[in-house]
Design a protein around this motif. Structure first.
Motif, PDB file in Angstrom:
ATOM      1  N   ALA A 192       0.875  -1.056   0.027  1.00  0.00           N
ATOM      2  CA  ALA A 192      -0.038   0.043  -0.004  1.00  0.00           C
ATOM      3  C   ALA A 192       0.909   1.239  -0.064  1.00  0.00           C
ATOM      4  N   ASN A 193       1.902   1.250  -0.529  1.00  0.00           N
ATOM      5  CA  ASN A 193       2.951   2.322  -0.846  1.00  0.00           C
ATOM      6  C   ASN A 193       3.475   2.764   0.359  1.00  0.00           C
ATOM      7  N   THR A 194       3.501   2.026   1.546  1.00  0.00           N
ATOM      8  CA  THR A 194       4.265   2.390   2.667  1.00  0.00           C
ATOM      9  C   THR A 194       5.634   1.981   2.888  1.00  0.00           C
ATOM     10  N   GLY A 195       5.981   1.003   2.165  1.00  0.00           N
ATOM     11  CA  GLY A 195       7.441   0.331   2.079  1.00  0.00           C
ATOM     12  C   GLY A 195       7.445  -0.629   3.126  1.00  0.00           C
ATOM     13  N   TYR A 196       6.561  -0.752   4.056  1.00  0.00           N
ATOM     14  CA  TYR A 196       6.534  -1.725   5.201  1.00  0.00           C
ATOM     15  C   TYR A 196       5.507  -2.957   5.026  1.00  0.00           C
TER      16      TYR A 196
END
Length: 588
Positions: A518-522
């Motif tokens: 979700a484009n958080t990188g985590y």
């Protein structure tokens, strides 16, 4: 352009299956069930139950498994795709604008549960909830003159894309629109019967179910429903960070909150006092508990639902974040016959999960384990768990007085909050019990000072406490998009990273972001941990009432790695980022 009177622009004709087709379908269904069993997503008993029900009522096995709550929709979709040799369409791959809008009606797309994704001169990529639907494929081939390449769509994602592209808007689709018409005349101070009637109608039931299901899909730990003056805000806490989602209109606040209160068996008429309750559900084949808390605010009741996924708890020390050296020190304390082992950290740092993992390790037929918790978050077979109920004076201290007469070997106390509870824990340890508990402190050394401040005698602490473990949670990097970079020498020297690299080049990572995370990188979280054994040197300093800084210095001299250092080595290992470690520990 084909006229809309054609069958594929309007309602679909009924199809009659031949006997041969029916036999093929039955064989396919059995293979789907076997594939789900092989993947560990279904058990044989549940499959047998679903097949019996299918014989009675008909329908497709995959849809039936999802409806019965035996399997997650995504698991069924992925198994079907593997079986048919087709790709699963990613949520981010749906088109921004309708494809073939002028040639295919929205009505047909909804009934067929299919959506054109992209086209070129020779081929049309078609997202389908049922990729075995030959009629729909033939219809698209006829209207476009192109070969159709089916792609398997997760039904909820397909429905969301259809609503976004062809519905009444992101926020005011048919579900919400029907509901708004119903609540136009109902004010916030509506009488109880009106609210009960509204909360029991199909649209609001589906809306609340969708909020919970989407939260599970997003790996959320909490759902926040917050009414403000001009809008209703819904937020999910994912990996410890709140994310706002598309929320229902403000007018639906009373309906949504009333539905949640009914599910949690709360008093729907009481809107002036805080209430706590619990919802037990079976969703996507999982047993889910939701701990519900409501509090009155200026513009209505704020609701928070904590999601307790019984199947999602990893009772494995390594998965929780214990490195080998930390785990060795922790296990040395845990396997002592008596004493107090404390787990500390702020709220939401995974303390309870660590304690449950420790109990799971000790849980043998020859060991009697009793717990006193507030609340009992997960039920564990073979362990006697007591729920604290202050309203009937069943407090931690009162419960502990009784359970020491139950001849336990191990006692777990949810939290040491006061001197009375601490004193009973100490007495239990002195009389031969192993006591596990939590304390709210920032690190392991300061726990000693907290207990001394409560009034526990120093000589009792030094003789009963066998170890203190402190932890925080940091987000773990998404494996699909983490971006490596070489740390500059100044950073390596300042943070002392070289000692964690074993002579290798130091590679750190950025959290870039992609569709998978979700484009958080985590994705997910892991603990950073410090384990402070009670060595003779530390015990001597406890007797001298040393402060936290002095205790920390001594513990580090005895070999303890701080949470900050444990976080740095996890960053060097590529598990998390330096930024996450700094955010969690706030070290200078």
């Amino acid at each position: 352009m084909v006229p809309c009177g054609a069958s594929f622009c309007g309602a679909r004709p009924a199809l009659t299956e031949s006997n041969d087709e029916t036999e093929v379908t039955e064989a396919t269904r059995k293979r789907l069930g076997e594939l789900l069993i092989e993947r560990g997503k279904l058990d044989a008993t549940a499959l047998e139950r679903a097949l019996r029900l299918q014989q009675e009522s008909g329908g497709k096995l995959g849809a039936l498994l999802v409806t019965l709550g035996l399997c997650a929709q995504r698991d069924v979709t992925e198994a079907l795709a593997a079986q048919l040799g087709l790709p699963v369409l990613d949520a981010a791959s749906y088109p921004e604008l309708p494809v073939l809008e002028e040639r295919i009606s929205a009505r047909f797309l909804r009934e067929a549960r299919a959506l054109p994704v992209r086209e070129d001169d020779n081929e049309l990529a078609l997202a389908m909830a049922d990729p075995t639907d030959r009629y729909t494929i033939d219809a698209f081939e006829m209207v476009t003159g192109r070969a159709v390449r089916p792609m398997v769509a997760i039904p909820t994602e397909l429905d969301a894309a259809l609503e976004r592209l062809y519905g009444a808007g992101k926020q005011n689709g048919p579900l919400v629109g029907d509901l708004e018409q119903r609540v136009d005349e109902i004010a916030f101070d509506a009488d109880v019967q009106q609210l009960k009637d509204l909360a029991s109608e199909a649209p609001v039931i589906r809306l609340v179910s969708l909020l919970i299901t989407n939260a599970l899909e997003a790996r959320a730990s909490d759902i926040h429903i917050e009414p403000f003056e001009n809008r209703l805000i819904v937020r999910y806490r994912i990996d410890g960070v709140l994310h706002e989602i598309e929320s229902p209109p403000k007018r639906l606040s009373a309906a949504v909150i009333s539905r949640v209160k009914i599910l949690a068996n709360l008093d729907i008429a009481e809107r002036r006092l805080p209430q706590d309750g619990r919802i037990r559900l079976r969703i996507q084949g999982k047993e889910i508990d939701l701990r519900v808390s409501t509090v009155p605010t200026m513009h209505g009741e704020s609701v928070v639902m904590r999601i307790l996924d019984k199947g999602g708890v990893a009772l494995d020390f390594h998965k929780l974040g214990f490195m080998d050296d930390t785990l060795d020190a922790f296990m040395k304390a845990l396997l002592q016959p008596n004493g107090i082992l404390l787990v500390t950290g702020p709220t939401g740092s995974g303390k309870t999960t660590t304690l449950y993992t420790a109990l799971d390790r000790l849980n043998n037929p020859d060991v009697k384990i009793l717990t006193v918790e507030d609340p009992v978050e997960y039920q564990m077979a073979g362990i006697n768990q007591i729920q604290v109920k202050p309203q009937i004076d069943l407090t931690f201290a009162n419960a502990l007085r009784s359970i020491v007469r139950q001849d336990p070997d191990v006692i777990m106390i949810g939290e040491i909050r006061d001197l009375e509870t601490a004193q009973i824990a100490v007495q239990s340890a002195l009389t031969g019990h192993l006591v596990l508990s939590t304390v709210h402190t920032n690190d392991a050394p300061s726990t000693i000072n907290r207990l001394l401040d409560m009034g526990v005698e120093d000589y009792l602490l030094s003789s009963t406490v066998i170890g203190i473990e402190a932890q925080r949670l940091v987000r773990t990097l998404c494996a699909h998009c983490k971006e490596p970079y070489h740390a500059v020498p100044e950073v390596i020297a300042q943070m002392g990273l070289a000692r964690f690299a074993n002579g290798h080049d130091i590679t750190l990572y950025h959290a870039k972001g992609c569709a998978q995370c979700a484009n958080t990188g985590y994705t997910g979280r892991i603990s950073i941990i410090e384990m402070m054994p009670m060595t003779d040197a530390v015990r001597t300093m406890v007797m001298k009432h040393a402060n936290a800084a002095e205790l920390k210095a001594q513990a580090m001299k005895d070999g303890m790695l701080t949470m900050y250092e444990d976080g740095l080595r996890k960053a060097v290992a590529g598990t998390t980022t330096i930024e996450e470690v700094l955010r969690a520990t706030r070290e200078d």
